[in-house]
Design a protein around this motif. Structure first.
Motif, PDB file in Angstrom:
ATOM      1  N   ILE A 125      83.266  41.671 -30.012  1.00 17.18           N
ATOM      2  CA  ILE A 125      83.836  42.126 -28.744  1.00 17.18           C
ATOM      3  C   ILE A 125      85.254  41.594 -28.577  1.00 17.18           C
ATOM      4  O   ILE A 125      86.166  42.302 -28.136  1.00 17.18           O
ATOM      5  CB  ILE A 125      82.949  41.677 -27.568  1.00 17.18           C
ATOM      6  N   ALA A 126      85.456  40.322 -28.942  1.00 16.88           N
ATOM      7  CA  ALA A 126      86.782  39.710 -28.795  1.00 16.88           C
ATOM      8  C   ALA A 126      87.819  40.370 -29.711  1.00 16.88           C
ATOM      9  O   ALA A 126      89.013  40.391 -29.391  1.00 16.88           O
ATOM     10  CB  ALA A 126      86.704  38.217 -29.087  1.00 16.88           C
ATOM     11  N   ARG A 135      86.837  40.340 -19.207  1.00 14.09           N
ATOM     12  CA  ARG A 135      85.868  41.245 -18.592  1.00 14.09           C
ATOM     13  C   ARG A 135      84.840  41.707 -19.614  1.00 14.09           C
ATOM     14  O   ARG A 135      83.633  41.721 -19.338  1.00 14.09           O
ATOM     15  CB  ARG A 135      86.600  42.447 -18.002  1.00 14.09           C
ATOM     16  N   ASP A 136      85.301  42.071 -20.809  1.00 16.06           N
ATOM     17  CA  ASP A 136      84.386  42.555 -21.843  1.00 16.06           C
ATOM     18  C   ASP A 136      83.409  41.458 -22.271  1.00 16.06           C
ATOM     19  O   ASP A 136      82.223  41.725 -22.481  1.00 16.06           O
ATOM     20  CB  ASP A 136      85.179  43.041 -23.060  1.00 16.06           C
ATOM     21  N   MET A 137      83.912  40.222 -22.411  1.00 15.86           N
ATOM     22  CA  MET A 137      83.048  39.116 -22.812  1.00 15.86           C
ATOM     23  C   MET A 137      82.016  38.807 -21.737  1.00 15.86           C
ATOM     24  O   MET A 137      80.824  38.611 -22.018  1.00 15.86           O
ATOM     25  CB  MET A 137      83.890  37.874 -23.102  1.00 15.86           C
ATOM     26  N   SER A 138      82.446  38.775 -20.486  1.00 19.56           N
ATOM     27  CA  SER A 138      81.527  38.493 -19.394  1.00 19.56           C
ATOM     28  C   SER A 138      80.499  39.602 -19.239  1.00 19.56           C
ATOM     29  O   SER A 138      79.320  39.351 -18.970  1.00 19.56           O
ATOM     30  CB  SER A 138      82.312  38.318 -18.087  1.00 19.56           C
ATOM     31  N   TYR A 267      82.322  37.638 -12.079  1.00 19.15           N
ATOM     32  CA  TYR A 267      83.440  36.968 -12.748  1.00 19.15           C
ATOM     33  C   TYR A 267      84.257  37.962 -13.569  1.00 19.15           C
ATOM     34  O   TYR A 267      85.482  37.850 -13.653  1.00 19.15           O
ATOM     35  CB  TYR A 267      82.945  35.831 -13.642  1.00 19.15           C
ATOM     36  N   ALA A 268      83.581  38.939 -14.167  1.00 14.43           N
ATOM     37  CA  ALA A 268      84.300  39.939 -14.954  1.00 14.43           C
ATOM     38  C   ALA A 268      85.294  40.712 -14.103  1.00 14.43           C
ATOM     39  O   ALA A 268      86.351  41.125 -14.576  1.00 14.43           O
ATOM     40  CB  ALA A 268      83.308  40.902 -15.602  1.00 14.43           C
ATOM     41  N   LEU A 320      83.072  30.007 -23.719  1.00 19.56           N
ATOM     42  CA  LEU A 320      83.724  30.863 -24.712  1.00 19.56           C
ATOM     43  C   LEU A 320      85.073  31.367 -24.187  1.00 19.56           C
ATOM     44  O   LEU A 320      86.070  31.400 -24.907  1.00 19.56           O
ATOM     45  CB  LEU A 320      82.824  32.045 -25.068  1.00 19.56           C
ATOM     46  N   ILE A 321      85.087  31.758 -22.911  1.00 24.11           N
ATOM     47  CA  ILE A 321      86.338  32.216 -22.294  1.00 24.11           C
ATOM     48  C   ILE A 321      87.361  31.083 -22.271  1.00 24.11           C
ATOM     49  O   ILE A 321      88.549  31.283 -22.562  1.00 24.11           O
ATOM     50  CB  ILE A 321      86.067  32.734 -20.867  1.00 24.11           C
ATOM     51  N   LEU A 322      86.902  29.880 -21.947  1.00 20.31           N
ATOM     52  CA  LEU A 322      87.783  28.715 -21.929  1.00 20.31           C
ATOM     53  C   LEU A 322      88.384  28.463 -23.308  1.00 20.31           C
ATOM     54  O   LEU A 322      89.594  28.207 -23.445  1.00 20.31           O
ATOM     55  CB  LEU A 322      87.013  27.483 -21.460  1.00 20.31           C
ATOM     56  N   MET A 323      87.549  28.553 -24.347  1.00 23.54           N
ATOM     57  CA  MET A 323      88.036  28.344 -25.701  1.00 23.54           C
ATOM     58  C   MET A 323      89.088  29.382 -26.067  1.00 23.54           C
ATOM     59  O   MET A 323      90.120  29.057 -26.671  1.00 23.54           O
ATOM     60  CB  MET A 323      86.869  28.408 -26.701  1.00 23.54           C
TER      61      MET A 323
END
Length: 421
Positions: A125-126, A135-138, A267-268, A320-323
């Motif tokens: 996805i990333a 948004r896609d990850m969430s 959150y997305a 994951l978003i933070l990373m």
């Protein structure tokens, strides 16, 4: 980007159907315990086996990510899920004298697929070009939560109509669903992930290593906080709170999953400042575990169990978003290491809670407390397990505070060093 729409859909359906691997076994805990006389420790061992197998897969990809072909593995992954769940469902038939062996074998097989999904779906996805990758990850992780809700509702309705003794049939039903994902993957192009992480090679090794280690610790404790409750909320409500199984599954695990999914969707669309979100989530989860374990009232205990889904929702995808924010283009190996940290937490926390519950229930302290509080030793043991599990988000909150300070200070130092040069 249009050419990857089907690829995104394949990833989303794979994550949705993968939820059965994680939440169906806990829904069957009480059924398996009563049917095959399994202890809480043995049931916890199934969870431990599930996530330890995933952890092994994660570590293999961490060390040897360049030796695997993700295009082929992703396409085969859903079929491995189907095979594992079929073995799990047919365990009493294949191993009539020792059905636990079949349950264990099926767990190992579908856990391999689960490990592959954790390692490959997020970086896939990333890697797909997007205007809003967060948004896609969430959204990807929210679909897992809605998958959990679907599994709970379908299983509960099935048990109401056909009885818990027919648990094998509903398991076979969920075993066939991943075939949809397999078909979509066969028809979808895959994004190029071979170059991911090259930008990181030019940055400082110490900064990258310590930053990754902090993120792994964060996802570990976040996973502990989420999975201890998600794996035990059904059994806890039924055996500790004496709630009807159907009510406990719908109000407990299903509501937990809905809050998990809705929070990730929120959150997305609107989320920001992921570090603060992680801190609030850890502290809120700790409070929920303490209330669930200490409360003598049914309503407060149930609400606390359900609200844990709200507070733990972003702990895994948020890390994951933070990373991705702090360390751009981390690469498949970094995602595999993060998955390893999450799976280790998901393996240890439910198992430790089961061990604590069995140990306290069998102790003289558990019996004396039970007599004093007019509760059974089993109830006391499960409440002790809840209280013990509050340790994980408390430690997680400490890690988030360290992360906030580390990533706040390090860029400033890097800027000063560049100016000196």
């Amino acid at each position: 980007m249009g050419g990857f729409k089907r690829t995104k859909l394949a990833c989303y359906t794979a994550y949705f159907t993968m939820s059965s691997v994680f939440c169906l076994p806990p829904l069957l805990f009480v059924v398996l315990r009563n049917s095959y006389h399994l202890s809480y420790t043995l049931l916890g061992t199934l969870v431990l086996t599930n996530f330890c197998t995933q952890l092994l897969v994660d570590l293999l990809f961490t060390v040897c990510s360049k030796k695997f072909n993700p295009r082929i593995i992703v396409k085969v992954m859903p079929l491995i899920t189907t095979l594992g769940l079929l073995i799990y469902a047919l365990a009493p038939t294949l191993f009539p004298n020792t059905p636990y062996v079949g349950l264990l074998l099926g767990t190992v097989v579908f856990s391999v697929a689960a490990g592959l999904s954790e390692v490959l779906l997020s970086p896939t996805i990333a890697a797909i070009p997007s205007e809003n990758p967060q948004r896609d990850m969430s959204l990807l992780h929210s679909l897992y939560a809605f998958g959990v809700f679907t599994v709970v509702v379908v299983t509960t309705v099935f048990f109401r109509i056909f009885g818990t003794e027919n648990w094998q049939y509903v398991t076979v039903f969920f075993a066939l669903l991943p075939a949809i994902s397999a078909i979509l993957f066969m028809l979808s192009p895959m994004p190029d992930m071979s170059g991911a992480g090259q930008a990181q090679e030019k940055s400082g090794v110490k900064r990258k290593t310590l930053g990754t280690a902090l993120c792994v610790a964060c996802i570990f404790f976040g996973s502990c906080a989420e999975n201890a409750m998600s794996n035990w909320v059904s059994g806890y409500m039924e055996n500790a709170l004496h709630v009807d199984k159907a009510f406990g599954d719908i109000i407990g695990l299903a509501a937990f999953a809905i809050l998990l999914g809705l929070t990730r969707i929120w959150y997305a669309k609107f989320g920001k400042n992921i570090s603060r979100v992680l801190l609030v989530g850890m502290l809120g989860a700790a409070g929920c575990y303490l209330i669930a374990g200490l409360s003598s009232g049914l309503v407060f205990a149930v609400i606390a169990c359900v609200l844990t889904g709200l507070f733990t929702a972003m702990l895994w995808p948020g890390t994951l978003i933070l990373m991705e924010e702090k360390m751009p283009a981390p690469g498949v190996g970094a995602y595999a290491l993060m998955a390893a940290g999450g799976d280790l937490g998901a393996a240890l926390a439910p198992q430790l809670m089961g061990v604590v519950a069995d140990g306290v229930a069998a102790s003289s302290l558990g019996e004396s407390l039970g007599a004093r509080l007019h509760l059974s030793a089993e109830q006391i043991g499960l409440k002790a397990g809840m209280l013990f599990s509050s340790i994980f988000p408390i430690l997680g909150a400490a890690v988030v505070l360290v992360i906030m300070r580390y990533f706040k200070e390090k860029p400033e130092r890097g800027l000063l060093e560049s100016r000196k040069e």
